[in-house]
Design a protein around this motif. Structure first.
Motif, PDB file in Angstrom:
ATOM      1  N   VAL A 267       0.863  -1.185   0.000  1.00 57.54           N
ATOM      2  CA  VAL A 267       0.000   0.000   0.000  1.00 57.54           C
ATOM      3  C   VAL A 267       0.899   1.233   0.000  1.00 57.54           C
ATOM      4  O   VAL A 267       1.876   1.303   0.750  1.00 57.54           O
ATOM      5  CB  VAL A 267      -0.910  -0.001   1.251  1.00 57.54           C
ATOM      6  N   VAL A 268       0.596   2.190  -0.864  1.00 58.12           N
ATOM      7  CA  VAL A 268       1.409   3.405  -0.979  1.00 58.12           C
ATOM      8  C   VAL A 268       0.644   4.575  -0.370  1.00 58.12           C
ATOM      9  O   VAL A 268      -0.515   4.800  -0.707  1.00 58.12           O
ATOM     10  CB  VAL A 268       1.748   3.700  -2.460  1.00 58.12           C
ATOM     11  N   ALA A 269       1.294   5.314   0.525  1.00 58.94           N
ATOM     12  CA  ALA A 269       0.664   6.507   1.119  1.00 58.94           C
ATOM     13  C   ALA A 269       0.841   7.701   0.192  1.00 58.94           C
ATOM     14  O   ALA A 269       1.838   7.812  -0.526  1.00 58.94           O
ATOM     15  CB  ALA A 269       1.291   6.814   2.476  1.00 58.94           C
ATOM     16  N   LEU A 270      -0.113   8.625   0.253  1.00 54.82           N
ATOM     17  CA  LEU A 270      -0.007   9.877  -0.510  1.00 54.82           C
ATOM     18  C   LEU A 270       1.293  10.611  -0.188  1.00 54.82           C
ATOM     19  O   LEU A 270       1.890  11.271  -1.039  1.00 54.82           O
ATOM     20  CB  LEU A 270      -1.204  10.773  -0.144  1.00 54.82           C
ATOM     21  N   GLU A 271       1.732  10.471   1.045  1.00 55.28           N
ATOM     22  CA  GLU A 271       2.937  11.178   1.472  1.00 55.28           C
ATOM     23  C   GLU A 271       4.180  10.730   0.685  1.00 55.28           C
ATOM     24  O   GLU A 271       5.136  11.489   0.573  1.00 55.28           O
ATOM     25  CB  GLU A 271       3.150  10.926   2.974  1.00 55.28           C
ATOM     26  N   THR A 272       4.142   9.512   0.144  1.00 57.28           N
ATOM     27  CA  THR A 272       5.334   8.972  -0.507  1.00 57.28           C
ATOM     28  C   THR A 272       5.687   9.683  -1.817  1.00 57.28           C
ATOM     29  O   THR A 272       6.798  10.212  -1.934  1.00 57.28           O
ATOM     30  CB  THR A 272       5.169   7.446  -0.672  1.00 57.28           C
ATOM     31  N   PRO A 273       4.778   9.734  -2.818  1.00 56.67           N
ATOM     32  CA  PRO A 273       5.140  10.522  -4.010  1.00 56.67           C
ATOM     33  C   PRO A 273       5.352  11.999  -3.678  1.00 56.67           C
ATOM     34  O   PRO A 273       6.154  12.685  -4.321  1.00 56.67           O
ATOM     35  CB  PRO A 273       3.953  10.322  -4.961  1.00 56.67           C
ATOM     36  N   HIS A 274       4.637  12.482  -2.663  1.00 54.96           N
ATOM     37  CA  HIS A 274       4.846  13.864  -2.193  1.00 54.96           C
ATOM     38  C   HIS A 274       6.298  14.064  -1.764  1.00 54.96           C
ATOM     39  O   HIS A 274       6.934  15.051  -2.118  1.00 54.96           O
ATOM     40  CB  HIS A 274       3.880  14.160  -1.042  1.00 54.96           C
ATOM     41  N   ASN A 275       6.838  13.102  -1.010  1.00 51.82           N
ATOM     42  CA  ASN A 275       8.238  13.210  -0.588  1.00 51.82           C
ATOM     43  C   ASN A 275       9.168  13.222  -1.789  1.00 51.82           C
ATOM     44  O   ASN A 275      10.161  13.955  -1.826  1.00 51.82           O
ATOM     45  CB  ASN A 275       8.621  12.030   0.304  1.00 51.82           C
ATOM     46  N   ASP A 276       8.867  12.359  -2.765  1.00 49.58           N
ATOM     47  CA  ASP A 276       9.723  12.278  -3.961  1.00 49.58           C
ATOM     48  C   ASP A 276       9.867  13.639  -4.645  1.00 49.58           C
ATOM     49  O   ASP A 276      10.948  14.015  -5.066  1.00 49.58           O
ATOM     50  CB  ASP A 276       9.143  11.281  -4.970  1.00 49.58           C
ATOM     51  N   ILE A 277       8.749  14.345  -4.783  1.00 46.34           N
ATOM     52  CA  ILE A 277       8.817  15.649  -5.459  1.00 46.34           C
ATOM     53  C   ILE A 277       9.658  16.618  -4.632  1.00 46.34           C
ATOM     54  O   ILE A 277      10.489  17.363  -5.163  1.00 46.34           O
ATOM     55  CB  ILE A 277       7.403  16.216  -5.730  1.00 46.34           C
ATOM     56  N   HIS A 278       9.468  16.588  -3.315  1.00 50.28           N
ATOM     57  CA  HIS A 278      10.310  17.450  -2.477  1.00 50.28           C
ATOM     58  C   HIS A 278      11.790  17.170  -2.732  1.00 50.28           C
ATOM     59  O   HIS A 278      12.591  18.092  -2.895  1.00 50.28           O
ATOM     60  CB  HIS A 278      10.021  17.205  -0.995  1.00 50.28           C
ATOM     61  N   LEU A 279      12.141  15.897  -2.754  1.00 48.49           N
ATOM     62  CA  LEU A 279      13.559  15.558  -2.899  1.00 48.49           C
ATOM     63  C   LEU A 279      14.056  15.847  -4.309  1.00 48.49           C
ATOM     64  O   LEU A 279      15.202  16.274  -4.488  1.00 48.49           O
ATOM     65  CB  LEU A 279      13.816  14.091  -2.535  1.00 48.49           C
ATOM     66  N   SER A 280      13.210  15.639  -5.313  1.00 46.41           N
ATOM     67  CA  SER A 280      13.667  15.892  -6.681  1.00 46.41           C
ATOM     68  C   SER A 280      13.908  17.385  -6.906  1.00 46.41           C
ATOM     69  O   SER A 280      14.853  17.776  -7.583  1.00 46.41           O
ATOM     70  CB  SER A 280      12.658  15.353  -7.705  1.00 46.41           C
ATOM     71  N   VAL A 281      13.060  18.226  -6.310  1.00 44.02           N
ATOM     72  CA  VAL A 281      13.228  19.681  -6.462  1.00 44.02           C
ATOM     73  C   VAL A 281      14.314  20.191  -5.519  1.00 44.02           C
ATOM     74  O   VAL A 281      15.065  21.105  -5.826  1.00 44.02           O
ATOM     75  CB  VAL A 281      11.892  20.418  -6.168  1.00 44.02           C
ATOM     76  N   GLY A 282      14.401  19.538  -4.354  1.00 45.80           N
ATOM     77  CA  GLY A 282      15.306  20.038  -3.332  1.00 45.80           C
ATOM     78  C   GLY A 282      16.738  19.573  -3.463  1.00 45.80           C
ATOM     79  O   GLY A 282      17.621  20.134  -2.837  1.00 45.80           O
ATOM     80  N   GLY A 283      16.983  18.532  -4.249  1.00 44.86           N
ATOM     81  CA  GLY A 283      18.392  18.240  -4.416  1.00 44.86           C
ATOM     82  C   GLY A 283      18.822  16.806  -4.288  1.00 44.86           C
ATOM     83  O   GLY A 283      19.971  16.524  -3.973  1.00 44.86           O
ATOM     84  N   PHE A 284      17.926  15.863  -4.534  1.00 44.07           N
ATOM     85  CA  PHE A 284      18.366  14.476  -4.572  1.00 44.07           C
ATOM     86  C   PHE A 284      18.325  13.967  -6.003  1.00 44.07           C
ATOM     87  O   PHE A 284      17.415  14.289  -6.754  1.00 44.07           O
ATOM     88  CB  PHE A 284      17.479  13.596  -3.695  1.00 44.07           C
ATOM     89  N   ASN A 285      19.303  13.153  -6.329  1.00 41.25           N
ATOM     90  CA  ASN A 285      19.339  12.579  -7.663  1.00 41.25           C
ATOM     91  C   ASN A 285      18.354  11.428  -7.755  1.00 41.25           C
ATOM     92  O   ASN A 285      18.000  10.816  -6.764  1.00 41.25           O
ATOM     93  CB  ASN A 285      20.740  12.069  -7.989  1.00 41.25           C
ATOM     94  N   ILE A 286      17.945  11.139  -8.967  1.00 42.47           N
ATOM     95  CA  ILE A 286      17.060  10.010  -9.219  1.00 42.47           C
ATOM     96  C   ILE A 286      17.759   8.761  -8.718  1.00 42.47           C
ATOM     97  O   ILE A 286      18.918   8.538  -9.038  1.00 42.47           O
ATOM     98  CB  ILE A 286      16.852   9.799 -10.734  1.00 42.47           C
TER      99      ILE A 286
END
Ligand SMILES: [Cu+2]
Length: 523
Positions: A267-286
Motif C-alpha cells: 500500500v502506498v501513502a499519498l505522502e510517498t510521491p509527495h516526498n519524492d517531489i520534495h527531494l527531486s526539487v530540493g536536491g536528490f538525484n534520481i
C-alpha cells in the motif's frame, strides 16, 4: 473569473494559466504573480506575508522545538494522519492571503499537475522557473521562482551548529544549487558549488532530475505491471488504491499496514510521491544506477529537500496543491468526500510519530478533532480540525478542474469489488534508524535476476536538516520500506539496498548498512 457561478473557487492547473497567458489572456497568470509578489513584500509580521505563512511549516522554529531536537519547531504534520488535512488548511490560508492583495481578490491557488503529459516530458511549468516575466507590459523578476529572506532565520537547534541558518537576503534555491549558508565554511562551499551552473543550465538540470523522478519505472518482467513500483507517476497512481484514510494519509501508517502478514500488494501513502517531489526539487538525484540520465551532483541542497525551509520556495504551494488534488481524487474514488475515519491507536495516530510538531504535547493521540494549529477557523474562533475540512467544496468552498489521474466517474461498490485481486511476496526493509541519519534520504532496493541487478523500487524520507542527537527521534523515527516481488525468487541473497543521503550523512548511512542492523525479510 476564478469563481464558478455558485461562488465556489476553482483551482486550475498552472499550465492552464500559462496557456491562457500565451494565447492573449494574460490576466489570470499575471494576477497570480502579482498576488505572490504582494505577499512576499508584506512586512514579516503581517499575518498574510509569505514570511509568516511559509514560516508556519518549519523555520523559524518556536516552542520547545526552537532549541530541543526532541521536538519539531514547525507546525507542519508529517508521518502522521494529519498530513493531508493540515496541508489542506495550509493551502486555504495562503490562498486567502494571496486574495488579500489589492486587485487579486479573485485569485485561486493553481496546482502543478505533476503527472500530466507536459510535466512528464518537460518537468516544472515555465512560470515557476523563468527568471523574468512580463506582467502588464513590464519585465520583472519572476515572483514564483524563489523568495529572498527579508530577515534572518537562525537555526538554534542543539547539534545543528547553525549550518541551516539563512542570513537576511538569502534566496531560496532548488536542485542543482545549494542553499547551505549558515556558517562561513558552508557559505564558501555553496558559493563555489553554485558558480558551476548558469541559470539556464540550472533549470535544465532541475527539469531533467524531475522528469527522471516522475518517469522512473521497473523494467523487470518478473513483476506484473500492476505490481511494479517506481517513480512519482507510478506512486501517485498506486496511492489511489489505499483502502482507508489512515493508511492513505501517511508513511508511518502505511508501513504498519504493510507489515500485517498477507500477500496483498504494497500500500502506498499519498505522502510517498509527495516526498519524492520534495527531494527531486530540493536536491536528490534520481535513485538507481541504470538510469540513463543519472548525473550525480553531490552538494545540491535546495530548500524543498528538507522540511525546515521548504515552504519558503513558492513551488511548495503549487506542489502541495497537487497533493491536495490527489487527496480529493482518492476521496471521490472511495466515496469518502463527506466522511472518513482514523483508526484509533494505529501507528501514525500519535503526536510522537511525526515530531511532535509545535503546539502538540508528546504522546498525544491524533484524531479527526485534533486542532490543526495555528489555523483559526473564523466561523468558530477555534483551530480548524480535520472534521472541518473533509469536503473541499461544501466546507472550504473550492474545487479542482479535472487534471491527470482524475475521472469524472469512479467505479463504486460492486463494480470495484469485482476487480481482480493481486497477490505477491514482499521485501520488508526495517530498523532504519532515522535518529542516526542527517536530513532527508532515499532508500533504493535492487533484485538480481539472471545475474543482472534491477531496480525494484525506492522509498524517500523527507526529514529535517539534522536529527542527530535527538533522543525522541531515536525512539520513534524508525523507517520501514516495502517492495512487491511477484515472481522474483524470494531468496534474500538476491536483494540489495542502498541508502543515499546528504553528503555529510553518507558515512553513517554506509556504516548502518555495513553493520547489518538493518533488517531485510520476505513477507
Ligand atoms: Cu510537503
Amino acid at each position: 473569473m476564478e469563481n464558478n457561478e455558485s461562488g465556489i473557487r476553482v483551482r486550475r492547473s498552472l499550465r492552464e494559466l500559462e496557456d491562457l497567458y500565451d494565447s492573449g489572456t494574460p490576466a489570470p497568470l499575471e494576477n497570480l504573480m502579482l498576488a505572490w509578489k504582494g505577499i512576499k513584500e508584506l512586512p514579516v509580521n503581517d499575518p498574510n506575508s509569505l514570511f509568516t505563512i511559509g514560516g508556519y511549516h518549519g523555520e523559524p522554529f518556536r516552542d520547545q522545538g526552537a532549541t530541543d531536537g526532541n521536538y519539531w519547531g514547525g507546525y507542519c504534520n508529517h508521518n502522521n494522519v494529519l498530513f493531508p488535512t493540515w496541508h489542506r488548511v495550509y493551502l486555504y490560508k495562503i490562498e486567502n492571503a494571496l486574495r488579500s492583495i489589492k486587485g487579486c481578490e479573485e485569485v485561486t491557488l493553481p496546482y502543478w499537475d505533476e503527472t500530466e503529459h507536459e510535466s512528464l516530458s518537460k518537468g516544472m511549468p515555465w512560470s515557476l522557473t523563468r527568471e523574468q516575466v512580463s506582467i502588464r507590459g513590464h519585465m520583472v523578476d519572476n515572483p514564483l521562482r524563489s523568495y529572498k529572506f527579508q530577515i534572518a532565520i537562525n537555526d538554534n537547534v542543539n547539534n545543528d551548529n547553525s549550518t541551516y541558518s539563512k542570513p537576511a537576503g538569502t534566496d531560496t534555491v532548488r536542485y542543482p544549487y545549494s542553499g547551505l549558508v549558515g556558517t562561513p565554511a558552508a557559505k564558501a562551499k555553496s558559493d563555489k558549488h553554485n558558480s558551476q551552473f548558469s541559470a539556464s543550465q540550472g533549470t535544465n538540470l532541475l527539469n531533467g532530475n524531475i522528469t527522471g523522478w516522475l518517469n522512473k519505472t521497473v523494467s523487470l518482467p518478473d513483476i506484473d505491471k500492476r505490481l511494479q513500483l517506481g517513480g512519482v507517476h507510478v506512486l501517485y497512481t498506486l496511492c489511489l488504491d489505499a483502502p482507508n484514510y489512515t493508511v492513505f494519509s501517511n508513511q508511518k501508517s502505511a508501513a504498519s499496514w504493510n507489515m500485517i502478514p498477507s500477500k496483498d500488494p504494497v500500500v502506498v501513502a499519498l505522502e510517498t510521491p509527495h516526498n519524492d517531489i520534495h527531494l527531486s526539487v530540493g536536491g536528490f538525484n534520481i535513485p538507481g544506477p541504470n538510469n540513463p540520465d543519472f548525473s550525480p551532483i553531490p552538494g545540491a541542497n535546495g530548500d524543498m529537500g528538507e522540511n525546515d525551509t521548504a515552504a519558503f520556495d513558492p513551488v511548495f504551494f503549487f506542489h502541495h496543491c497537487n497533493v491536495d488534488r490527489m487527496f480529493w481524487i482518492w476521496q471521490k474514488k472511495h466515496d469518502f468526500t463527506n466522511h472518513f475515519q482514523i483508526i484509533p491507536g494505529f501507528p501514525g495516530t500519535n503526536s510522537d510519530d511525526g515530531g511532535p510538531s509545535a503546539g502538540y504535547p508528546k504522546n498525544e493521540p491524533l484524531t479527526l478533532d485534533s486542532p490543526l494549529k495555528p489555523f483559526l477557523n473564523s466561523a468558530t474562533g477555534t483551530f480548524y480540525t480535520t472534521r472541518e475540512c473533509i469536503n473541499i467544496e461544501t466546507q472550504l468552498g473550492y474545487v479542482y478542474t479535472v487534471g491527470s489521474l482524475d475521472l469524472i466517474h469512479w467505479m463504486h461498490g460492486e463494480e470495484l469489488a469485482a476487480q481482480e485481486k493481486l497477490t505477491t511476496n514482499k521485501l520488508r526493509v526495517a530498523n532504519i534508524n532515522r535518529g542516526n541519519i542527517f536530513g532527508s534520504f532515499v532508500l533504493t532496493a535492487y533484485a538480481t535476476v539472471d545475474g543482472k541487478e534491477h531496480y525494484i523500487g525506492h522509498h524517500s524520507v523527507l526529514s529535517r536538516w539534522n536529527v542527530l542527537g535527538c533522543e525522541n527521534c531515536r525512539a520513534h523515527l524508525k523507517t520501514e520500506a516495502y517492495f512487491n516481488l511477484d515472481k522474483i525468487n524470494p531468496d534474500l541473497s538476491n536483494f540489495r539496498i542502498e541508502i543515499i543521503g546528504r553528503e555529510e550523512a553518507q558515512p553513517l548511512l554506509n556504516a548502518a548498512i555495513a553493520d547489518n542492523s538493518i533488517v531485510m525479510e520476505i513477507i
